[in-house]
Design an enzyme around this catalytic site. Structure first.
Site, PDB file in Angstrom:
ATOM      1  N   LYS A 120       0.828  -1.207   0.000  1.00 16.32           N
ATOM      2  CA  LYS A 120       0.000   0.000   0.000  1.00 16.32           C
ATOM      3  C   LYS A 120       0.861   1.255   0.000  1.00 16.32           C
ATOM      4  CE  LYS A 120      -1.541   2.378   3.309  1.00 16.32           C
ATOM      5  NZ  LYS A 120      -2.048   2.857   4.588  1.00 16.32           N
ATOM      6  N   ASP A 138      -6.279   0.652   0.738  1.00 15.81           N
ATOM      7  CA  ASP A 138      -6.303   0.752   2.203  1.00 15.81           C
ATOM      8  C   ASP A 138      -7.656   0.222   2.688  1.00 15.81           C
ATOM      9  OD1 ASP A 138      -8.172   2.673   1.678  1.00 15.81           O
ATOM     10  OD2 ASP A 138      -7.180   4.268   2.793  1.00 15.81           O
TER      11      ASP A 138
END
Ligand code: SF4
Length: 211
Positions: A120, A138
């Site tokens: 991420k 996320d």
């Protein structure tokens, strides 16, 4: 899902949120990388409260690699996981200095090799810092990607990212990340989503949160 529907959703989100950009304050890619690393399991607002002090004292990788762990922890203690985050910031800065002359590499695999940097974080840095098309997944993007029908319920993070990339136009990837986060924070919250006022309810596979 199909590409036409995905395009309609992204276009709607652009109209709902005409301003959609990174919420973490930063002046350069190094600061962005630090801020994203600090944002794990806390809010961007909390990160933005500590980073001015952190970056004033440690403006680059050279300064942060030589920082004392306790000093960094003291600055970031309000955001949680301060010990691990401080250790990773110092280790990450050490690698930047030793391997990249203090610069942040513009490469997904090299970013992922940095201490404390996962998929991420690497995607956010690539997208926001280097304008390379990427979609970071996320918690908001993951949740919303299911409710809006981009992925199957059982899909993991990697599969969610692949689904989003499959249906959303590449030139919209960076915007889509921010738009889905905004939508998740504003309407499609994890608990008690505001389905009554949701502008995208017609696309929802979550049955207005009543599945
Ligand atoms: S209708 Fe509710 S659950 Fe579905 S996308 Fe909108 S806010 Fe989320």
């Amino acid at each position: 899902m199909n590409k036409i529907k995905a395009n309609l959703i992204v276009d709607s989100l652009k109209q709902i949120f005409p301003v959609h950009e990174c919420f973490l304050n930063h002046k350069n890619v190094f600061e962005l990388l630090c801020a994203v690393m600090l944002s794990a399991q806390t809010t961007d607002a909390r990160v933005n409260m500590v980073t001015p002090y952190l970056f004033e004292k440690y403006p680059d990788a050279y300064a942060l690699k030589d920082a004392k762990l306790d000093d960094v922890k003291a600055i970031i203690k309000s955001i949680g996981l301060a010990n691990n985050k401080a250790i990773n910031l110092i280790k990450m800065s050490t690698v930047l200095v030793e391997k990249y002359n203090g610069n942040v590499p513009n490469d997904f695999n090299l970013l992922q090799e940095l201490p404390g940097v996962g998929r991420k974080t690497a995607n956010v840095v690539l997208a926001v810092g280097f304008k390379v098309p990427a979609i970071a997944v996320d918690t908001h993007v993951y949740r919303v990607s299911y409710r809006l029908g981009f992925r199957k319920e059982e899909a993991n993070l990697l599969e969610a990212e692949a689904s989003l990339k499959k249906y959303i136009k590449k030139e919209d990837w960076i915007a889509a990340h921010h738009l889905l986060i905004l939508f998740g924070r504003t309407y499609c919250k994890a608990q008690n989503p505001n389905c009554k006022e949701c502008p995208l309810i017609n696309y929802c596979v979550f049955k207005g949160g009543k599945k």
